[in-house]
Design a protein around this motif. Sequence first.
Motif, PDB file in Angstrom:
ATOM      1  N   SER A  33       1.426  -0.960  -0.306  1.00 54.16           N
ATOM      2  CA  SER A  33      -0.325  -0.331  -0.357  1.00 54.16           C
ATOM      3  C   SER A  33       0.692   1.292  -0.263  1.00 54.16           C
ATOM      4  N   ARG A  34      -0.095   2.361  -0.360  1.00 52.44           N
ATOM      5  CA  ARG A  34       1.111   3.886  -0.316  1.00 52.44           C
ATOM      6  C   ARG A  34       1.500   3.828   1.288  1.00 52.44           C
ATOM      7  N   ASP A  35       0.586   2.569   2.401  1.00 52.39           N
ATOM      8  CA  ASP A  35       0.069   2.908   3.452  1.00 52.39           C
ATOM      9  C   ASP A  35       1.044   2.316   4.119  1.00 52.39           C
ATOM     10  N   ALA A  36       1.716   2.061   4.465  1.00 58.17           N
ATOM     11  CA  ALA A  36       2.150   0.939   5.521  1.00 58.17           C
ATOM     12  C   ALA A  36       1.016   0.338   6.401  1.00 58.17           C
ATOM     13  N   ASP A  60       4.238  -1.183   3.482  1.00 58.93           N
ATOM     14  CA  ASP A  60       4.088  -0.179   1.973  1.00 58.93           C
ATOM     15  C   ASP A  60       5.078  -0.389   0.648  1.00 58.93           C
ATOM     16  N   ASN A  61       4.229  -0.093  -0.697  1.00 59.36           N
ATOM     17  CA  ASN A  61       4.689  -0.694  -1.938  1.00 59.36           C
ATOM     18  C   ASN A  61       6.206  -0.767  -2.339  1.00 59.36           C
TER      19      ASN A  61
END
Length: 225
Positions: A33-36, A60-61
């Motif tokens: 994700s953009r946000d861990a 995160d990604n």
Amino acid sequence: MARRIAILGGTGAEGSGLACRLAKAGEEIVIGSRDAARAQGTAKQLRERIGGNVRIEGMDNLSAAGACDVAVLTVPFSGAAALLKQLKNVWKPGTIVIDTTVPLAATVGGAATRVLGVWQGSAAEQTKELLPAGVSLAAALQNLGAELLAGDAPVECDVLVCSDDERAKQVASELVSKIPGARALNGGKLENARIVESLTALLIGLNLRYKVHGAGIRFTGLPSK
Ligand SMILES: NC(=O)c1ccc[n+]([C@@H]2O[C@H](COP(=O)([O-])OP(=O)(O)OC[C@H]3O[C@@H](n4cnc5c(N)ncnc54)[C@H](OP(=O)(O)O)[C@@H]3O)[C@@H](O)[C@H]2O)c1
């Protein structure tokens, strides 16, 4: 073979559905994700839903891409190029990327029943341009909807796997075959993703016209093995 599969954009409907199906089949999954924290939240929800000893974690990604052997790209087309540019120096050599993205006009405010023109020919061919040498690509799963993946029932559809790299095609086909009811078909070269991506827009139109959520594709006349 032990391998780690990152699902980039795995907090969304398509990515979490795939994560769930592949984790149930025994694969080790990393939600990206953009946000861990959001990735960790989705991973926890999936672990609780599936139960047992499933292996799903969240990162995160960038961390997910750097830690995996296979990455499945499940972000909207509008965000894919920027993400791939960020990942250019992150991939381990030999990583296989499986691209599920469809350039639906809806990702830029248009209709979900139309695809955008992509200069390279398809979303998958754009992805190919943005991967470094040593990272191989297959395009697959663009026609397997999140609604079908969400449940436990067999998905009952064919999945065309397109690639110019035999190893990527083989790994993508093997993973597709782990989803109950999905049959992987050799879709030929990566450029055929142009045809496959546009079928998704057609399927969305069928869903709307027939008031269903899970229209899919089956090809006839092919050998069963
Ligand atoms: N939905 C389907 O039925 C289906 C079927 C076949 C193929 N696909 C393809 O799968 C992909 C994902 O579909 P979806 O319906 O799951 O989409 P989605 O829910 O809109 O997006 C998936 C995830 O991508 C991340 N994301 C959103 N915008 C982003 C951006 N600009 N840059 C980077 N990451 C972004 C978000 O995760 P974070 O906010 O956590 O980063 C989001 O949870 C699409 O390319 C679609 O064409 C979907």
